[in-house]
Design an enzyme around this catalytic site. Structure first.
Site, short mmCIF file in Angstrom:
data_model
loop_
_atom_site.label_atom_id
_atom_site.label_comp_id
_atom_site.label_asym_id
_atom_site.label_seq_id
_atom_site.Cartn_x
_atom_site.Cartn_y
_atom_site.Cartn_z
N TYR A 19 33.57 38.30 39.74
CA TYR A 19 33.30 39.42 38.82
C TYR A 19 32.89 38.89 37.44
O TYR A 19 31.88 39.31 36.87
CB TYR A 19 34.55 40.30 38.70
CG TYR A 19 34.51 41.20 37.49
CD1 TYR A 19 33.64 42.27 37.43
CD2 TYR A 19 35.34 40.96 36.39
CE1 TYR A 19 33.58 43.07 36.31
CE2 TYR A 19 35.29 41.76 35.27
CZ TYR A 19 34.41 42.82 35.22
OH TYR A 19 34.34 43.60 34.10
N SER A 41 32.70 41.40 29.24
CA SER A 41 34.16 41.38 29.33
C SER A 41 34.71 40.09 28.74
O SER A 41 34.07 39.02 28.83
CB SER A 41 34.54 41.47 30.81
OG SER A 41 35.90 41.17 30.99
N ALA A 42 35.92 40.17 28.21
CA ALA A 42 36.60 38.97 27.72
C ALA A 42 36.83 37.97 28.85
O ALA A 42 37.11 36.80 28.59
CB ALA A 42 37.94 39.37 27.10
N ASP A 83 25.02 57.76 37.86
CA ASP A 83 26.23 57.19 38.45
C ASP A 83 26.19 57.48 39.95
O ASP A 83 25.85 58.60 40.34
CB ASP A 83 27.48 57.83 37.79
CG ASP A 83 28.74 57.02 38.03
OD1 ASP A 83 29.05 56.73 39.20
OD2 ASP A 83 29.43 56.69 37.04
N ASP A 102 45.88 34.02 36.37
CA ASP A 102 46.24 34.61 35.07
C ASP A 102 46.40 33.53 34.00
O ASP A 102 46.80 32.40 34.29
CB ASP A 102 47.55 35.40 35.18
CG ASP A 102 47.34 36.86 35.51
OD1 ASP A 102 46.17 37.29 35.57
OD2 ASP A 102 48.34 37.57 35.72
N LYS A 146 29.23 38.90 35.02
CA LYS A 146 29.08 39.26 33.61
C LYS A 146 28.36 38.15 32.85
O LYS A 146 27.46 38.40 32.04
CB LYS A 146 30.44 39.54 32.96
CG LYS A 146 31.13 40.78 33.50
CD LYS A 146 30.37 42.04 33.16
CE LYS A 146 31.01 43.29 33.71
NZ LYS A 146 30.15 44.48 33.64
#
Ligand code: NAD
Ligand code: WQD
Length: 332
Positions: free
Chosen positions: A148, A124-125, A31, A292, A152
């Site tokens: 982002y 991720s969803a 990390d 959203d 993914k």
């Protein structure tokens, strides 16, 4: 079995390291501490009574990645490391593409060289974008709406191509829904710097009076009470999903949603937080947040069937544990 956990000092990674140590895996963490603290290593030791090996390296530095493999020769990699803030990714797309993609390419290349074959990836969803219907299963079309999410999806595609070219790889892609909650010890959890982007960290900061009021983004969605609905999952249920992925006897390229399968609205979550913590959370309705969606929750049937995945914690635990962590760590 020796497992390399990238991003193991972060929120989900640290909980997963605890689970791995509790199940007697040997753990090596890499990390760069760009979004976490070194103290997490001691806290992991305190909870488990076990040691981990830690490298403060940036995975974008391929030579460093190779040093880790040459020394440690891990059997499996769980790859959490990455930048994850949706809004920041819109402002700084190149940073996100560079950090998330280069780190992953370096890891995969070195894994191939050192013949490490098992790879578990934090997706991720968000890759589903705006779903046409609910619940969302793994076959739904993918259309992320921000840089982002695109990193993914790009990594998922890279993994599919890699597997196609070399099917000795054993790859599991886990698509997380909305992780919240914290370790019961109060030692590990999520406490982002500055003003949080996500709902639970924001609620907690209103509870601790660091922020005056929760802004509820929109009350005119087509949902139970007009506020956005999401699938909140306790981080400890999510983290154990990674242990199950390592134990999974199926080989190949597999994709699983990790969510509870249950949708909860913003107001339902805030009301539950108030009730279990016996505290008032001032809130006000403001405009919808750009980008959203109304509602998003998982079908977790595949993870249940193939991984024996189950959720042990409910919304009450999530609200209690999130607040407990921040109360315990408020001055650190
Ligand atoms: P986190 O920021 O707490 O942890 C990520 C860790 O990776 C941090 O400790 C950070 O220091 C480290 N890191 C970042 N870039 C690195 C690099 N180049 N080299 C070495 N270390 C690096 O995030 P988290 O919430 O624990 O998320 C873990 C993973 O799960 C991420 O890939 C994230 O995108 C994904 N994910 C998170 C959520 C969520 O809501 N938390 C949801 C879906 C998917
Ligand atoms: C949840 C609900 C908001 C903050 C994000 C990422 C996703 C994944 C998980 C990484 C929504 C509302 C929020 C606030 C609010 N991360 N809200 N006031 O947007 O579902 O998912 O985190 O992969 O990629 O996009 O989570 O917690 O931001 O929002 O009313 O101050 O809470 O509108 O309905 P989201 P969130």
């Amino acid at each position: 079995m020796k497992v390399l956990v990238t991003g193991g000092c972060g929120y989900i990674g640290s909980h997963t390291v605890v689970d791995l140590l509790n199940e007697d895996y040997e753990v090596v963490i890499v990390d760069n501490l760009s979004n976490s603290k070194i103290e997490v290593i001691d806290k992991i030791k305190k909870i488990t009574g076990k040691e981990v090996t830690f490298y403060q390296y940036d995975l974008c530095d391929k030579e460093k990645v190779e040093i880790v493999f040459a020394r440690e020769n891990p059997d499996a990699v769980i790859h959490f490391a990455g930048l994850k803030a949706v809004g920041e990714s819109v402002q700084k797309p190149l940073l996100y593409y560079e950090n998330n993609l280069i780190s992953t390419l370096n890891l995969l290349e070195i894994m191939q060289k050192y013949k490490a074959r098992k790879f578990v990836f934090s997706s991720s969803a968000t890759v589903y974008g705006k779903p046409a219907s609910l619940p969302i299963d793994e076959t739904f079309p993918l259309s992320p709406t921000n840089p982002y999410g695109t990193t993914k999806l790009m990594i998922e595609n890279i993994l599919a191509d890699l597997y196609q070219s070399d099917n000795s790889f054993d790859i599991t892609i886990l698509r997380y829904f909305n992780p919240i909650g914290a370790h019961k010890s109060g030692l590990l959890g999520e406490d982002p710097n500055g003003i949080p982007n996500n709902l639970m960290p924001y609620i907690v900061k209103v509870a601790t009076k660091e922020l005056p009021v929760l802004n509820v983004f929109g009350n005119d969605y087509d949902t139970v009470d007009g506020t956005g609905v999401r699938d909140y999952i306790h981080v400890c249920d999510l983290s154990y999903g990674h242990v199950l992925a390592l134990k999974n006897k199926r080989v190949g390229l597999k994709i699983y949603n990790l969510g509870t399968g249950m949708g909860t609205s913003v107001l339902e979550l805030v009301n539950m937080f108030e009730k279990v913590n016996n505290i008032k959370i001032d809130r006000q309705f403001v405009a919808r947040r750009e980008g959203d969606i109304d509602a998003c929750y998982a079908s977790n049937a595949k993870a249940k069937e193939e991984l024996n995945f189950e959720c042990k914690y409910n919304l009450e635990d999530m609200c209690l544990d999130s607040y407990n962590y921040v109360k315990n760590n408020i001055n650190q």
